[in-house]
Write a protein that holds these residues in place. Sequence first.
Motif, PDB file in Angstrom:
ATOM      1  N   LEU A 150       0.824  -1.209   0.000  1.00  0.00           N
ATOM      2  CA  LEU A 150       0.000   0.000   0.000  1.00  0.00           C
ATOM      3  C   LEU A 150       0.855   1.256   0.000  1.00  0.00           C
ATOM      4  O   LEU A 150       0.510   2.256  -0.640  1.00  0.00           O
ATOM      5  CB  LEU A 150      -0.928   0.002   1.219  1.00  0.00           C
ATOM      6  CG  LEU A 150      -2.038  -1.040   1.241  1.00  0.00           C
ATOM      7  CD1 LEU A 150      -2.801  -0.979   2.563  1.00  0.00           C
ATOM      8  CD2 LEU A 150      -2.997  -0.845   0.073  1.00  0.00           C
ATOM      9  N   GLY A 151       1.961   1.203   0.730  1.00  0.00           N
ATOM     10  CA  GLY A 151       2.833   2.362   0.795  1.00  0.00           C
ATOM     11  C   GLY A 151       3.462   2.717  -0.536  1.00  0.00           C
ATOM     12  O   GLY A 151       3.889   3.861  -0.732  1.00  0.00           O
ATOM     13  N   LYS A 152       3.533   1.763  -1.460  1.00  0.00           N
ATOM     14  CA  LYS A 152       4.125   2.002  -2.765  1.00  0.00           C
ATOM     15  C   LYS A 152       3.111   2.485  -3.791  1.00  0.00           C
ATOM     16  O   LYS A 152       3.490   2.905  -4.891  1.00  0.00           O
ATOM     17  CB  LYS A 152       4.785   0.710  -3.284  1.00  0.00           C
ATOM     18  CG  LYS A 152       5.957   0.209  -2.435  1.00  0.00           C
ATOM     19  CD  LYS A 152       6.489  -1.114  -2.962  1.00  0.00           C
ATOM     20  CE  LYS A 152       7.606  -1.667  -2.094  1.00  0.00           C
ATOM     21  NZ  LYS A 152       8.799  -0.812  -2.100  1.00  0.00           N
ATOM     22  N   LEU A 153       1.819   2.420  -3.456  1.00  0.00           N
ATOM     23  CA  LEU A 153       0.779   2.835  -4.394  1.00  0.00           C
ATOM     24  C   LEU A 153       0.666   4.357  -4.462  1.00  0.00           C
ATOM     25  O   LEU A 153       0.948   5.047  -3.476  1.00  0.00           O
ATOM     26  CB  LEU A 153      -0.577   2.275  -3.968  1.00  0.00           C
ATOM     27  CG  LEU A 153      -0.822   0.771  -4.086  1.00  0.00           C
ATOM     28  CD1 LEU A 153      -2.203   0.435  -3.541  1.00  0.00           C
ATOM     29  CD2 LEU A 153      -0.684   0.304  -5.532  1.00  0.00           C
ATOM     30  N   PRO A 154       0.232   4.891  -5.601  1.00  0.00           N
ATOM     31  CA  PRO A 154      -0.132   6.306  -5.638  1.00  0.00           C
ATOM     32  C   PRO A 154      -1.229   6.584  -4.612  1.00  0.00           C
ATOM     33  O   PRO A 154      -2.044   5.703  -4.303  1.00  0.00           O
ATOM     34  CB  PRO A 154      -0.651   6.500  -7.071  1.00  0.00           C
ATOM     35  CG  PRO A 154      -0.048   5.381  -7.857  1.00  0.00           C
ATOM     36  CD  PRO A 154       0.066   4.230  -6.902  1.00  0.00           C
ATOM     37  N   THR A 155      -1.268   7.801  -4.112  1.00  0.00           N
ATOM     38  CA  THR A 155      -2.179   8.137  -3.020  1.00  0.00           C
ATOM     39  C   THR A 155      -3.628   7.782  -3.340  1.00  0.00           C
ATOM     40  O   THR A 155      -4.334   7.196  -2.516  1.00  0.00           O
ATOM     41  CB  THR A 155      -2.071   9.629  -2.676  1.00  0.00           C
ATOM     42  OG1 THR A 155      -0.732   9.919  -2.263  1.00  0.00           O
ATOM     43  CG2 THR A 155      -3.026  10.000  -1.552  1.00  0.00           C
ATOM     44  N   ASN A 156      -4.101   8.125  -4.550  1.00  0.00           N
ATOM     45  CA  ASN A 156      -5.510   7.891  -4.872  1.00  0.00           C
ATOM     46  C   ASN A 156      -5.832   6.401  -4.913  1.00  0.00           C
ATOM     47  O   ASN A 156      -6.889   5.970  -4.438  1.00  0.00           O
ATOM     48  CB  ASN A 156      -5.885   8.560  -6.196  1.00  0.00           C
ATOM     49  CG  ASN A 156      -5.123   7.994  -7.382  1.00  0.00           C
ATOM     50  OD1 ASN A 156      -3.946   7.643  -7.273  1.00  0.00           O
ATOM     51  ND2 ASN A 156      -5.783   7.908  -8.523  1.00  0.00           N
ATOM     52  N   LYS A 157      -4.921   5.583  -5.440  1.00  0.00           N
ATOM     53  CA  LYS A 157      -5.166   4.139  -5.497  1.00  0.00           C
ATOM     54  C   LYS A 157      -5.116   3.530  -4.093  1.00  0.00           C
ATOM     55  O   LYS A 157      -5.888   2.626  -3.772  1.00  0.00           O
ATOM     56  CB  LYS A 157      -4.144   3.463  -6.412  1.00  0.00           C
ATOM     57  CG  LYS A 157      -4.248   3.884  -7.871  1.00  0.00           C
ATOM     58  CD  LYS A 157      -3.227   3.153  -8.721  1.00  0.00           C
ATOM     59  CE  LYS A 157      -3.230   3.679 -10.152  1.00  0.00           C
ATOM     60  NZ  LYS A 157      -4.507   3.398 -10.838  1.00  0.00           N
ATOM     61  N   ARG A 158      -4.210   4.016  -3.269  1.00  0.00           N
ATOM     62  CA  ARG A 158      -4.128   3.533  -1.888  1.00  0.00           C
ATOM     63  C   ARG A 158      -5.391   3.883  -1.121  1.00  0.00           C
ATOM     64  O   ARG A 158      -5.940   3.054  -0.388  1.00  0.00           O
ATOM     65  CB  ARG A 158      -2.905   4.150  -1.204  1.00  0.00           C
ATOM     66  CG  ARG A 158      -2.731   3.690   0.239  1.00  0.00           C
ATOM     67  CD  ARG A 158      -1.408   4.141   0.812  1.00  0.00           C
ATOM     68  NE  ARG A 158      -1.316   5.584   0.915  1.00  0.00           N
ATOM     69  CZ  ARG A 158      -0.467   6.339   0.247  1.00  0.00           C
ATOM     70  NH1 ARG A 158       0.368   5.809  -0.640  1.00  0.00           N
ATOM     71  NH2 ARG A 158      -0.426   7.647   0.426  1.00  0.00           N
ATOM     72  N   ASP A 159      -5.886   5.114  -1.294  1.00  0.00           N
ATOM     73  CA  ASP A 159      -7.103   5.529  -0.611  1.00  0.00           C
ATOM     74  C   ASP A 159      -8.281   4.636  -0.976  1.00  0.00           C
ATOM     75  O   ASP A 159      -9.049   4.198  -0.117  1.00  0.00           O
ATOM     76  CB  ASP A 159      -7.447   6.984  -0.957  1.00  0.00           C
ATOM     77  CG  ASP A 159      -6.451   7.970  -0.375  1.00  0.00           C
ATOM     78  OD1 ASP A 159      -5.568   7.540   0.400  1.00  0.00           O
ATOM     79  OD2 ASP A 159      -6.566   9.167  -0.688  1.00  0.00           O
ATOM     80  N   ILE A 160      -8.415   4.358  -2.263  1.00  0.00           N
ATOM     81  CA  ILE A 160      -9.521   3.523  -2.734  1.00  0.00           C
ATOM     82  C   ILE A 160      -9.444   2.136  -2.114  1.00  0.00           C
ATOM     83  O   ILE A 160     -10.452   1.593  -1.628  1.00  0.00           O
ATOM     84  CB  ILE A 160      -9.512   3.440  -4.278  1.00  0.00           C
ATOM     85  CG1 ILE A 160      -9.958   4.786  -4.877  1.00  0.00           C
ATOM     86  CG2 ILE A 160     -10.400   2.307  -4.778  1.00  0.00           C
ATOM     87  CD1 ILE A 160      -9.745   4.874  -6.375  1.00  0.00           C
ATOM     88  N   PHE A 161      -8.259   1.549  -2.110  1.00  0.00           N
ATOM     89  CA  PHE A 161      -8.086   0.204  -1.558  1.00  0.00           C
ATOM     90  C   PHE A 161      -8.404   0.174  -0.072  1.00  0.00           C
ATOM     91  O   PHE A 161      -9.121  -0.712   0.409  1.00  0.00           O
ATOM     92  CB  PHE A 161      -6.648  -0.277  -1.808  1.00  0.00           C
ATOM     93  CG  PHE A 161      -6.437  -1.734  -1.540  1.00  0.00           C
ATOM     94  CD1 PHE A 161      -6.558  -2.665  -2.544  1.00  0.00           C
ATOM     95  CD2 PHE A 161      -6.116  -2.188  -0.257  1.00  0.00           C
ATOM     96  CE1 PHE A 161      -6.366  -4.018  -2.302  1.00  0.00           C
ATOM     97  CE2 PHE A 161      -5.919  -3.531   0.000  1.00  0.00           C
ATOM     98  CZ  PHE A 161      -6.051  -4.457  -1.031  1.00  0.00           C
ATOM     99  N   VAL A 162      -7.870   1.140   0.677  1.00  0.00           N
ATOM    100  CA  VAL A 162      -8.071   1.168   2.126  1.00  0.00           C
ATOM    101  C   VAL A 162      -9.538   1.420   2.465  1.00  0.00           C
ATOM    102  O   VAL A 162     -10.097   0.771   3.364  1.00  0.00           O
ATOM    103  CB  VAL A 162      -7.165   2.227   2.786  1.00  0.00           C
ATOM    104  CG1 VAL A 162      -7.510   2.404   4.255  1.00  0.00           C
ATOM    105  CG2 VAL A 162      -5.697   1.824   2.646  1.00  0.00           C
ATOM    106  N   LEU A 163     -10.180   2.325   1.752  1.00  0.00           N
ATOM    107  CA  LEU A 163     -11.588   2.612   2.029  1.00  0.00           C
ATOM    108  C   LEU A 163     -12.469   1.394   1.747  1.00  0.00           C
ATOM    109  O   LEU A 163     -13.437   1.139   2.466  1.00  0.00           O
ATOM    110  CB  LEU A 163     -12.055   3.809   1.198  1.00  0.00           C
ATOM    111  CG  LEU A 163     -11.516   5.170   1.646  1.00  0.00           C
ATOM    112  CD1 LEU A 163     -11.822   6.234   0.592  1.00  0.00           C
ATOM    113  CD2 LEU A 163     -12.096   5.579   2.989  1.00  0.00           C
ATOM    114  N   ARG A 164     -12.126   0.645   0.717  1.00  0.00           N
ATOM    115  CA  ARG A 164     -12.913  -0.546   0.380  1.00  0.00           C
ATOM    116  C   ARG A 164     -12.652  -1.695   1.351  1.00  0.00           C
ATOM    117  O   ARG A 164     -13.588  -2.294   1.878  1.00  0.00           O
ATOM    118  CB  ARG A 164     -12.577  -0.986  -1.054  1.00  0.00           C
ATOM    119  CG  ARG A 164     -13.246  -2.298  -1.491  1.00  0.00           C
ATOM    120  CD  ARG A 164     -14.735  -2.202  -1.534  1.00  0.00           C
ATOM    121  NE  ARG A 164     -15.332  -3.395  -2.152  1.00  0.00           N
ATOM    122  CZ  ARG A 164     -16.612  -3.717  -2.043  1.00  0.00           C
ATOM    123  NH1 ARG A 164     -17.446  -2.938  -1.353  1.00  0.00           N
ATOM    124  NH2 ARG A 164     -17.084  -4.800  -2.622  1.00  0.00           N
TER     125      ARG A 164
END
Length: 205
Positions: A150-164
């Motif tokens: 997750l730390g390596k993902l772009p911010t928007n993609k990380r946010d989407i993954f974490v929120l889901r």
Amino acid sequence: MNEEYIDPSAAEFDDAPNFSWRRTDGEIIALFFERDETALSAVNSKYGRYISAVAMNVLGDFQDAEECVNDALFQAWENIPPASPENLAGYLAKIVKNISLNRYRQAHTKKRGGKIAKIYLELDETISGSDNVERNYENKELLNAVNTFLGKLPTNKRDIFVLRYWYCMNLSDLAARVGMTENRLAVELFRTRQKLVKYLQKRGF
């Protein structure tokens, strides 16, 4: 990361709570160690809305979520000390999420359906060889690997993954939040899961 949960602070989103003006985590934990019951009110003041949101996203029922939050605060009181969490928000979120998931499972013992089941089915296909994704998500090494990914993902993609997958947000609400159609969001999540599959497989999971 050395805590055994997906770190919710990995996501940065507009309504993330600002905790800077209240007691510090260190001050609150010190109250726990002193067995000062004001620790509970301090936690509730600082993190109550946050952990309530976690419970609500799992259960979808205000009364059930409120009871799970109360149970989580009691469990934190019982566990601290000896526990001394470095990330108090994540520690509390993990407790309330586990309690909420247990309640959800108890309410759905006769049918494998609903929002949470769908989310875990998505993760089942991501975590190779998993017969129980909830149990695998308690594996410290696996969690550390997911956090690193997750730390390596772009911010928007990380946010989407974490929120889901951390906050258990349903697709329609999440799509509205990030300004995507549900179909596009589903594709984005699928691609991220596939990247996670490859990342975990390279590390022996």
